[in-house]
Design an enzyme around this catalytic site. Structure first.
Site, PDB file in Angstrom:
ATOM      1  CB  CYS A  69     -56.970 -11.686  38.447  1.00 11.92           C
ATOM      2  SG  CYS A  69     -56.048 -12.809  37.373  1.00 11.92           S
ATOM      3  CD  GLU A 106     -60.162 -17.486  34.548  1.00 12.30           C
ATOM      4  OE1 GLU A 106     -60.404 -16.271  34.382  1.00 12.30           O
ATOM      5  OE2 GLU A 106     -59.012 -17.928  34.767  1.00 12.30           O
ATOM      6  CG  HIS A 143     -64.946 -18.574  42.153  1.00  8.37           C
ATOM      7  ND1 HIS A 143     -64.179 -19.039  41.114  1.00  8.37           N
ATOM      8  CD2 HIS A 143     -64.424 -17.376  42.505  1.00  8.37           C
ATOM      9  CE1 HIS A 143     -63.214 -18.158  40.864  1.00  8.37           C
ATOM     10  NE2 HIS A 143     -63.335 -17.141  41.688  1.00  8.37           N
ATOM     11  N   GLY A 162     -60.171 -19.328  41.335  1.00  5.69           N
ATOM     12  CA  GLY A 162     -60.920 -20.582  41.201  1.00  5.69           C
ATOM     13  C   GLY A 162     -60.323 -21.693  42.047  1.00  5.69           C
ATOM     14  CB  CYS A 186     -59.016 -20.070  37.474  1.00  6.16           C
ATOM     15  SG  CYS A 186     -60.028 -18.747  38.166  1.00  6.16           S
TER      16      CYS A 186
HETATM   17  N1  API Z   1     -62.410 -14.535  34.907  1.00  6.31           N
HETATM   18  C1  API Z   1     -62.359 -14.054  36.297  1.00  6.31           C
HETATM   19  C2  API Z   1     -61.189 -13.059  36.495  1.00  6.31           C
HETATM   20  C3  API Z   1     -59.834 -13.734  36.441  1.00  6.31           C
HETATM   21  C4  API Z   1     -59.700 -14.799  37.472  1.00  6.31           C
HETATM   22  C5  API Z   1     -58.544 -15.766  37.271  1.00  6.31           C
HETATM   23  N2  API Z   1     -57.733 -15.554  36.110  1.00  6.31           N
HETATM   24  C6  API Z   1     -57.673 -15.847  38.512  1.00  6.31           C
HETATM   25  O1  API Z   1     -56.475 -16.177  38.406  1.00  6.31           O
HETATM   26  O2  API Z   1     -58.224 -15.658  39.632  1.00  6.31           O
HETATM   27  C7  API Z   1     -63.658 -13.325  36.612  1.00  6.31           C
HETATM   28  O3  API Z   1     -64.323 -12.868  35.678  1.00  6.31           O
HETATM   29  O4  API Z   1     -63.979 -13.216  37.811  1.00  6.31           O
END
Ligand code: API
Length: 289
Positions: free
Chosen positions: A76, A216, A167, A228, A225
């Site tokens: 994250c 997400e 991703h 992301g 994100c």
């Molecule tokens: N939902 C993402 C985790 C959080 C990623 C995002 N909040 C960031 O800042 O990288 C996943 O399941 O891989």
């Protein structure tokens, strides 16, 4: 159990930060979902748990759980910036640069003098089996030497890579007009992504500026994100559309992404992605779980 937490945000992506450096803590999926619940709990996109580490060269363990499912995830990026802000504000470390490890990555986090935070997000991963993405029977369209994979049943093509978490990135003309709420969950849960996937909608503004929305995995559309943003910019660079430093405009704030692999030969593809952006403590609280 009464649990103290710190609510933090980085470019609008919000977190409950739990300090487990002094005592081991195990939270059940139901307790994690309660923390994430915006109606009957605290409300956050992810829960970040800070643990001490005995691994050589590692300052802390960094565990991440999606708030809607309670599922533990690999990375994250916005959370990593909040992590180093928290560690500094709470005096858990006097260092302005710390090394943390997640379930599958080591990250270098740096608190800059201008108050923003830089994170070495590690190298992007392009091996499809490590995303994971099942490309069996598919023929990609090549652009700039990078693959765009067709999801014919949805009528879209996606660039696929991992930042430690999976991703899928789609090029769009206008993020504001993109069907994020409809298409996001369809790509997120597509059968070719056995661990589901975070879905990026990438609008190229110039060779050094983009607009991005992300649906997400296990969280829905968030205001930003971090992983992301890294994945989308790296995809844009590999498609030949972006230079080595890019400003990313998200609904929650702006991030800067730098990658030496931009336009490079395969030799530099394992260069780390550097993300810089804001991190802020919002409030402290306690909840009975
Ligand atoms: N939902 C993402 C985790 C959080 C990623 C995002 N909040 C960031 O800042 O990288 C996943 O399941 O891989």
């Amino acid at each position: 159990m009464n649990l103290r937490f710190t609510k933090m945000q980085g470019a609008g992506n919000d977190f409950c930060v739990i300090d487990a450096t002094q005592h081991a803590l195990t939270l059940s999926p139901a307790q994690l979902q309660r923390l994430g619940d915006r109606r009957f709990g605290v409300g956050c996109d992810q829960i970040l748990v800070i643990e001490s580490s005995r691994a050589p060269g590692v300052d802390f363990r960094y565990r991440i759980f999606n708030g809607s499912s309670g599922a533990e995830v690999e990375h994250c990026g916005n959370g990593a910036r909040c992590f180093v802000r928290y560690v500094n504000e709470k005096g858990l470390s006097a260092k302005r640069s710390i090394t943390v490890e997640t379930v599958n990555k080591r990250l270098e986090l740096h608190l800059r003098d201008d108050g923003r935070v830089s994170v070495d997000m590690g190298a992007p991963i392009f091996e499809l089996a490590r995303v994971p993405f099942n490309a069996e029977g598919l023929s990609p369209r090549l652009q700039g030497g990078f693959e765009l994979w067709p999801l014919a049943d949805l009528g879209v093509e996606v660039a696929v890579l991992s930042m430690g978490n999976p991703h899928a990135v789609m090029l769009v003309d206008d993020v504001d007009q993109s069907p994020v709420a409809q298409l996001g969950p369809q790509v997120e849960t597509h059968a070719r992504f056995p661990r589901k996937v975070n879905v990026g909608f990438l609008q190229i503004v110039s060779r050094s500026a983009v607009r991005l929305r992300v649906f997400e995995r296990d969280a829905g559309e968030t205001l930003a994100c971090g992983t992301g943003a890294c994945a989308a910019v790296v995809a844009g660079m590999r498609l030949g559309l972006l230079d080595a430093a890019v400003e990313v405009q998200t609904r929650g704030g702006d991030l800067k992404i730098e990658w030496a692999g931009a336009g490079a030969s395969s030799a530099a593809l394992d260069a780390p992605v550097i993300m810089t952006g804001p991190a802020q403590t919002v409030f402290e609280g306690e909840i009975s779980l």
